[in-house]
Write a protein that holds these residues in place. Structure first.
Motif, PDB file in Angstrom:
ATOM      1  N   UNK A   1      34.566  48.140  40.771  1.00 58.24           N
ATOM      2  CA  UNK A   1      33.705  48.102  41.028  1.00 58.24           C
ATOM      3  C   UNK A   1      33.833  46.982  40.163  1.00 58.24           C
ATOM      4  N   UNK A   2      32.826  45.962  40.835  1.00 58.67           N
ATOM      5  CA  UNK A   2      33.463  44.671  39.608  1.00 58.67           C
ATOM      6  C   UNK A   2      31.784  43.707  39.730  1.00 58.67           C
ATOM      7  N   UNK A   3      31.355  43.565  38.047  1.00 61.29           N
ATOM      8  CA  UNK A   3      29.678  43.040  38.401  1.00 61.29           C
ATOM      9  C   UNK A   3      29.343  42.727  37.521  1.00 61.29           C
ATOM     10  N   UNK A   4      29.551  41.449  37.444  1.00 62.50           N
ATOM     11  CA  UNK A   4      29.496  40.063  36.091  1.00 62.50           C
ATOM     12  C   UNK A   4      28.510  39.225  36.577  1.00 62.50           C
ATOM     13  N   UNK A   5      27.484  39.419  35.683  1.00 69.36           N
ATOM     14  CA  UNK A   5      26.346  37.938  36.202  1.00 69.36           C
ATOM     15  C   UNK A   5      26.954  37.164  36.799  1.00 69.36           C
ATOM     16  N   UNK A   6      26.299  36.280  37.735  1.00 69.37           N
ATOM     17  CA  UNK A   6      26.819  34.767  37.960  1.00 69.37           C
ATOM     18  C   UNK A   6      27.735  34.992  39.502  1.00 69.37           C
TER      19      UNK A   6
ATOM     20  N   UNK B   1      37.439  45.257  34.250  1.00 71.99           N
ATOM     21  CA  UNK B   1      36.793  44.798  33.126  1.00 71.99           C
ATOM     22  C   UNK B   1      36.183  43.129  33.503  1.00 71.99           C
ATOM     23  N   UNK B   2      35.713  42.616  32.876  1.00 70.65           N
ATOM     24  CA  UNK B   2      34.999  41.055  32.998  1.00 70.65           C
ATOM     25  C   UNK B   2      35.793  40.055  33.294  1.00 70.65           C
ATOM     26  N   UNK B   3      37.036  40.332  32.911  1.00 70.46           N
ATOM     27  CA  UNK B   3      38.352  39.344  32.648  1.00 70.46           C
ATOM     28  C   UNK B   3      39.377  39.656  34.487  1.00 70.46           C
ATOM     29  N   UNK B   4      38.979  40.218  35.384  1.00 70.62           N
ATOM     30  CA  UNK B   4      39.691  40.856  36.136  1.00 70.62           C
ATOM     31  C   UNK B   4      40.092  39.831  36.710  1.00 70.62           C
ATOM     32  N   UNK B   5      39.996  38.344  37.221  1.00 66.67           N
ATOM     33  CA  UNK B   5      39.329  37.818  38.396  1.00 66.67           C
ATOM     34  C   UNK B   5      40.722  36.490  37.478  1.00 66.67           C
TER      35      UNK B   5
END
Length: 552
Positions: free
Chosen positions: A300-305, A261-265
């Motif tokens: 896998x984690x892919x997020x802009x920036x 998910x986008x809030x993984x970290x």
């Protein structure tokens, strides 16, 4: 001190708090537990209740070995009570009438209906007798079914008028009875249905049983679609045989990759531990995303920036997972036999193909996703450069797309030659990767490659054992689960097996995406520490092939 609870998941370990001294019982509690264990079996239940009320935290979710042993010594009363409770919860037992094609499809289907009863019309036995001759799989299944019926009839206390107990041969999951048509049944079918046809006689038996056993539900089980349509037209309950299907929907198949998910970290970054080991970085994460992970699954984690993460799950302990970063085969310096990967899923697949700890790899994807090319490139590198395997063995299911062209001349490899067009095409591509060698050098390389690749037919695999071989099973979607089991069990020490296929191109009759041997293998091997799967998503053959696979 009570035993800690058993692990609830594969590759799971107990947390440290399970062994904490604060969790130990006091001396009076241990005395009470000892006194309870010393009581007779018949009074176990009244004693457990107050203990559970006073200290529920000391009761494990699973019964202790002593309790399990005591439950077994109470004859069959506990088991019978449990089964009766289950039957009342799920409704009364049904009566299933089996069509002949179900028995010819799966000779073990008699033991797949749990507590329900099975009824075999007399015409079904006649059709079984007509199909028992020959060397085909249908004939073998007919003979196996006949042997099973003979074993049930020979069990002690078997009475054909009362029905044979299906559990009498050791199949404890089958708790119903097998009933035969021992007397003529009175039924009337519409005049539009010919009376002498076997399918119509079975429909008549179902109609007679429905009237005889009202209000008990009588269901016809058949693999014949037209048979089920006629049954519904007559108002009879009918269903397909579902036990051979691994999945109801092909979209539910394990893909081998998980997008974080986008809030993984933000949710998992508070307690992350990382360390370096060789070329790989390991991350130990703890959070809500871990229960959805599996061993050898790619994340896998892919997020802009933000920096991207591509890793593989190597270990799971409760809510903690260890992630291992991947080798980047997209870069030219990591090319495998001159081949570089072009997308994320291909990079995942190449990491599985080149990992010596992974013994079984399954690759699925549409046409042109690079399954055969990557498998061959990884095999040639590990056979010729790394000397990890002695040779490459290639086989496939010989199922024609159209009409058969007849017998083929020559030896086993020459007969398999026309089926190996995909192998020849990919070897031609791999032979051109070395541009520095001259014409003589490329010819010598091709000769060396051909000497290390053996083409084998599936028809002669029974009883073989492959030692230190790199086995490629192409077009595996055309295999039945039984054939898939036969091929995978050929693996000896040091052997790696690669199964590839496109579930949208099944040519074998009576096989679907849910019942294919490739689907069966993917579903059974997921989460195994020495197996891996990846679904290739994007085609890289050509823009024409990619567009055709989407619109045609």
């Amino acid at each position: 001190m009570p035993l800690p609870p058993a692990p609830s998941k594969r590759a799971d370990r107990l947390p440290a708090k399970a062994f904490d001294a604060s969790e130990r019982t006091s001396r009076p509690q241990r005395k009470a537990a000892t006194a309870a264990a010393a009581e007779p079996v018949g009074v176990v239940i009244p004693i457990i209740k107050p203990v559970a009320k006073e200290s529920p935290r000391f009761l494990s979710p699973e019964p202790a070995p002593a309790e399990a042993k005591a439950a077994k010594t109470t004859a069959g009363k506990t088991t019978t009570t449990t089964r009766k409770t289950r039957r009342t919860e799920t409704g009364p037992a049904k009566l299933f009438v089996l069509d002949t094609n179900v028995l010819l499809h799966d000779p073990m289907c008699l033991f797949r209906f749990e507590e329900h009863d099975i009824y075999l019309p007399m015409i079904v036995l006649e059709e079984l007798d007509a199909h028992k001759k020959g060397m085909t799989e249908v004939a073998r299944n007919a003979r196996q079914t006949s042997r099973t019926l003979d074993t049930l009839a020979g069990a002690p206390g078997a009475d054909i008028t009362a029905g044979f107990k299906l559990a009498s041969t050791g199949n404890r999951d089958a708790r119903g009875k097998l009933l035969f048509q021992t007397q003529p049944l009175d039924y009337a079918l519409p005049t539009s249905l010919p009376q002498g046809k076997a399918d119509n006689q079975i429909l008549g038996v179902v109609e007679a049983l429905r009237k005889k056993f009202t209000p008990r539900e009588v269901v016809l089980v058949s693999k014949d679609i037209n048979m089920r349509v006629k049954a519904r037209a007559l108002g009879l309950a009918t269903d397909d045989y579902q036990n051979d299907k691994t999945l109801e929907d092909g979209d539910l198949l394990y893909s081998g990759a998980l997008a974080l998910p986008s809030d993984f970290w933000a949710t998992h970054g508070q307690s992350v531990e990382s360390w370096q080991q060789g070329q790989h970085t390991f991350y130990k994460v703890d959070g809500p995303s871990v229960p959805s992970m599996m061993i050898n699954q790619f994340v896998y984690f892919e997020s802009p920036g933000e920096p991207s993460l591509y890793a593989r799950v190597t270990e799971i302990r409760g809510t903690t997972a260890v992630l291992k970063t991947l080798k980047d085969f997209n870069h030219l310096k990591n090319a495998v036999w001159g081949v570089t990967t072009r997308n994320r899923e291909q990079n995942f697949a190449m990491n599985l193909l080149t990992d010596p700890e992974v013994d079984f790899v399954t690759l699925t994807g549409t046409a042109g996703t690079g399954k055969t090319l990557m498998a061959l490139a990884a095999g040639l590198t590990q056979v010729l450069d790394d000397r990890r395997y002695t040779e490459i063995i290639v086989t496939r299911a010989t199922v024609s797309v159209g009409e058969d062209i007849g017998f083929l001349p020559g030896t086993e490899e020459e007969k398999m030659g026309p089926w190996m067009g995909a192998l020849d095409d990919n070897l031609e591509v791999l032979g051109k990767t070395d541009t520095s060698a001259g014409e003589w050098g490329r010819a010598a390389t091709n000769e060396l490659i051909r000497s290390r690749i053996k083409i084998k037919s599936m028809n002669f695999m029974r009883g073989r054992t492959f030692l230190n071989k790199y086995v490629i099973i192409d077009e595996a979607q055309n295999l039945t689960p039984k054939q898939m089991k036969t091929l995978i069990t050929r693996a000896g020490p040091g052997t790696k097996i690669i199964c590839m296929g496109n579930l949208a191109q099944i040519d074998t009759p009576y096989l679907t995406e849910g019942s294919s041997g490739l689907t069966f293998a993917v579903d059974r091997f997921k989460g195994w520490p020495h197996g891996g799967h990846i679904t290739l998503a994007r085609g890289e053959r050509s823009r024409l092939a990619d567009f055709a696979s989407e619109v045609l």
